[in-house]
Design a protein around this motif. Sequence first.
Motif, PDB file in Angstrom:
ATOM      1  N   ARG A   1       0.855  -1.188   0.000  1.00 29.47           N
ATOM      2  CA  ARG A   1       0.000   0.000   0.000  1.00 29.47           C
ATOM      3  C   ARG A   1       0.892   1.240   0.000  1.00 29.47           C
ATOM      4  N   ASP A   2       0.574   2.190  -0.851  1.00 29.93           N
ATOM      5  CA  ASP A   2       1.348   3.431  -0.916  1.00 29.93           C
ATOM      6  C   ASP A   2       1.184   4.235   0.371  1.00 29.93           C
ATOM      7  N   LYS A   3       2.274   4.832   0.824  1.00 29.33           N
ATOM      8  CA  LYS A   3       2.221   5.640   2.047  1.00 29.33           C
ATOM      9  C   LYS A   3       1.497   6.958   1.774  1.00 29.33           C
ATOM     10  N   PRO A   4       0.775   7.468   2.782  1.00 25.47           N
ATOM     11  CA  PRO A   4       0.139   8.783   2.616  1.00 25.47           C
ATOM     12  C   PRO A   4       1.177   9.889   2.625  1.00 25.47           C
ATOM     13  N   LYS A   5       0.813  11.031   2.084  1.00 23.59           N
ATOM     14  CA  LYS A   5       1.724  12.177   2.013  1.00 23.59           C
ATOM     15  C   LYS A   5       1.131  13.368   2.765  1.00 23.59           C
ATOM     16  N   VAL A   6       0.559  13.080   3.931  1.00 26.34           N
ATOM     17  CA  VAL A   6      -0.101  14.114   4.706  1.00 26.34           C
ATOM     18  C   VAL A   6       0.917  14.995   5.421  1.00 26.34           C
TER      19      VAL A   6
ATOM     20  N   ASN B   1     -16.201  14.343   9.721  1.00 22.78           N
ATOM     21  CA  ASN B   1     -15.482  13.727   8.614  1.00 22.78           C
ATOM     22  C   ASN B   1     -15.879  14.361   7.283  1.00 22.78           C
ATOM     23  N   LYS B   2     -17.152  14.712   7.141  1.00 22.38           N
ATOM     24  CA  LYS B   2     -17.601  15.389   5.929  1.00 22.38           C
ATOM     25  C   LYS B   2     -16.900  16.742   5.780  1.00 22.38           C
ATOM     26  N   LYS B   3     -16.787  17.471   6.890  1.00 24.15           N
ATOM     27  CA  LYS B   3     -16.092  18.751   6.850  1.00 24.15           C
ATOM     28  C   LYS B   3     -14.610  18.558   6.517  1.00 24.15           C
ATOM     29  N   LEU B   4     -14.017  17.522   7.107  1.00 23.07           N
ATOM     30  CA  LEU B   4     -12.596  17.262   6.894  1.00 23.07           C
ATOM     31  C   LEU B   4     -12.301  16.971   5.430  1.00 23.07           C
ATOM     32  N   MET B   5     -13.143  16.167   4.799  1.00 27.68           N
ATOM     33  CA  MET B   5     -12.902  15.759   3.423  1.00 27.68           C
ATOM     34  C   MET B   5     -13.100  16.898   2.422  1.00 27.68           C
ATOM     35  N   GLU B   6     -13.641  18.009   2.894  1.00 29.93           N
ATOM     36  CA  GLU B   6     -13.772  19.181   2.037  1.00 29.93           C
ATOM     37  C   GLU B   6     -12.479  19.986   1.963  1.00 29.93           C
ATOM     38  N   THR B   7     -11.487  19.622   2.786  1.00 31.73           N
ATOM     39  CA  THR B   7     -10.184  20.301   2.760  1.00 31.73           C
ATOM     40  C   THR B   7      -9.513  20.077   1.409  1.00 31.73           C
ATOM     41  N   GLU B   8      -9.096  21.140   0.777  1.00 28.90           N
ATOM     42  CA  GLU B   8      -8.547  21.061  -0.571  1.00 28.90           C
ATOM     43  C   GLU B   8      -7.282  20.208  -0.609  1.00 28.90           C
ATOM     44  N   GLY B   9      -7.281  19.217  -1.482  1.00 28.15           N
ATOM     45  CA  GLY B   9      -6.109  18.381  -1.698  1.00 28.15           C
ATOM     46  C   GLY B   9      -5.897  17.283  -0.682  1.00 28.15           C
ATOM     47  N   LEU B  10      -6.734  17.209   0.366  1.00 29.88           N
ATOM     48  CA  LEU B  10      -6.500  16.222   1.427  1.00 29.88           C
ATOM     49  C   LEU B  10      -6.678  14.793   0.924  1.00 29.88           C
ATOM     50  N   LYS B  11      -7.708  14.562   0.114  1.00 31.93           N
ATOM     51  CA  LYS B  11      -7.934  13.211  -0.400  1.00 31.93           C
ATOM     52  C   LYS B  11      -6.729  12.708  -1.176  1.00 31.93           C
TER      53      LYS B  11
ATOM     54  N   VAL C   1      -8.747   4.984   0.903  1.00 30.97           N
ATOM     55  CA  VAL C   1      -9.616   4.762   2.068  1.00 30.97           C
ATOM     56  C   VAL C   1      -8.855   4.046   3.173  1.00 30.97           C
ATOM     57  N   GLY C   2      -8.030   3.057   2.775  1.00 33.65           N
ATOM     58  CA  GLY C   2      -7.256   2.321   3.773  1.00 33.65           C
ATOM     59  C   GLY C   2      -6.298   3.215   4.528  1.00 33.65           C
ATOM     60  N   ASN C   3      -5.661   4.145   3.834  1.00 37.05           N
ATOM     61  CA  ASN C   3      -4.747   5.075   4.498  1.00 37.05           C
ATOM     62  C   ASN C   3      -5.483   5.970   5.481  1.00 37.05           C
ATOM     63  N   GLN C   4      -6.651   6.457   5.067  1.00 32.32           N
ATOM     64  CA  GLN C   4      -7.434   7.317   5.950  1.00 32.32           C
ATOM     65  C   GLN C   4      -7.819   6.580   7.226  1.00 32.32           C
ATOM     66  N   PHE C   5      -8.252   5.330   7.076  1.00 33.22           N
ATOM     67  CA  PHE C   5      -8.660   4.564   8.250  1.00 33.22           C
ATOM     68  C   PHE C   5      -7.474   4.267   9.162  1.00 33.22           C
ATOM     69  N   CYS C   6      -6.318   3.969   8.563  1.00 34.26           N
ATOM     70  CA  CYS C   6      -5.131   3.671   9.372  1.00 34.26           C
ATOM     71  C   CYS C   6      -4.674   4.903  10.150  1.00 34.26           C
ATOM     72  N   ILE C   7      -4.638   6.044   9.490  1.00 33.48           N
ATOM     73  CA  ILE C   7      -4.236   7.277  10.180  1.00 33.48           C
ATOM     74  C   ILE C   7      -5.195   7.580  11.319  1.00 33.48           C
ATOM     75  N   THR C   8      -6.499   7.425  11.062  1.00 37.32           N
ATOM     76  CA  THR C   8      -7.499   7.663  12.109  1.00 37.32           C
ATOM     77  C   THR C   8      -7.299   6.707  13.276  1.00 37.32           C
ATOM     78  N   SER C   9      -6.981   5.443  12.986  1.00 37.15           N
ATOM     79  CA  SER C   9      -6.757   4.454  14.049  1.00 37.15           C
ATOM     80  C   SER C   9      -5.521   4.801  14.881  1.00 37.15           C
ATOM     81  N   ILE C  10      -4.449   5.221  14.212  1.00 38.80           N
ATOM     82  CA  ILE C  10      -3.222   5.579  14.942  1.00 38.80           C
ATOM     83  C   ILE C  10      -3.486   6.764  15.863  1.00 38.80           C
ATOM     84  N   LEU C  11      -4.101   7.810  15.317  1.00 36.91           N
ATOM     85  CA  LEU C  11      -4.400   8.989  16.139  1.00 36.91           C
ATOM     86  C   LEU C  11      -5.379   8.637  17.256  1.00 36.91           C
TER      87      LEU C  11
END
Length: 394
Positions: A144-149, A253-263, A269-279
């Motif tokens: 799985r590709d790493k996120p670039k957040v 989460n709906k508000k968060l996903m409106e952040t420009e370029g975040l997706k 989806v897997g990266n988003q869930f993993c980051i949420t789980s870690i935090l």
Amino acid sequence: MKLNITLSLALAGACSAFALAPGSTVRNTAAVGATAFDKPQSAFVNQHHQRHQHRPSTALSATAAASSSDAIQTRGGGALGGIDVPLLIYFALWYVGNYYYNISNKLALKATGGAAGFPMTISALQLGIGSLYGIFLWLAPDARDKPKVTMDDLIKMLPVAFCYAGAHSASVFSFSAGSVSFGQIVKASEPAFAAVLSQFVYNKPVSKAKWLCLPIVIGGVILASVNELDFAVSALVSACIANMFAAVRGNENKKLMETEGLKDRIGSVGNQFCITSILGFLLSIPFVLAKEGGKLGAFVDAFKTVPALRNNMIASALFFYGYNELSTMTLKKTNAVTQSVANTAKRVIVIVGVALVLGESLDFMKLLGCGIGIGGVFLYSIIDNIVKPKAETA
């Protein structure tokens, strides 16, 4: 117990194997498979034309190939025609993972005394173990590709992660204090909390038709509670708190996903869930120390000496991570009505199946309340689709 861990690893592995790249869909998966099989055939046809024709019609070949590809995408690909096999696998693994999570989670809680044991510690470690699996996928080659957040992205994700951890911890405490079936029935009333928050906190009006569905949901929960043998106020309150956290998380989460370029920076989806789980795991640590810090030594001893705790906690963590990621993938590939049916069916299967396995009460009033409550949730989910067309034609 070893079977539980094996099944959970299989579920998590399947979750990774069927995870799709950002922006892809099940149709695209079928198209890729079709393209792979089409290439040799195209080569053969081209060779045949080259032998028999000096000037092959490339335009006609391209049109035929495009038509074939479109037809395969429309049918879902493969020999099964209109059956979308990957989506069916998503549904099956989602249901199986949810079912076994509830069983293994309850067994882990019972092994340490239920609500009097270590529900907060267990819930936090479930997030932590799941996070380790997600990190493993980032480190494994071609997994799985790493996120670039950025750090700013992570800070913006904290409210969602906090609500995610809060909903999970409150759910685990509810299951530790009462029966799983009762906790699931109460959790089915989440739309009531979501409606109140949407209307009065997030200024997103809810239709009158949906408001009229809520008494059905609440009435079903009340009926299910009347003769509940394992009824506990703490279980009811904890499940309601879990619903509140889940409703806030959905809106945030709906508000968060409106952040420009975040997706694009998250990547999948897997990266988003993993980051949420870690935090979520990191945010849970202070609450573990505050509530159960004084008896962490006893938990460590129990983890070493009680296989029922150790095996079921690890299994439940992997089941929880796997089925949540799969449910997210599944719901993103279906329409609103299909999502409503899927969630309703899932709750019925989990409530009845887990109650039978764990020997929980399933008297007539509980089943009636369960049916009314879940039916009300289903009606709430689709009522706007039913009422709206009539309003437009009037």
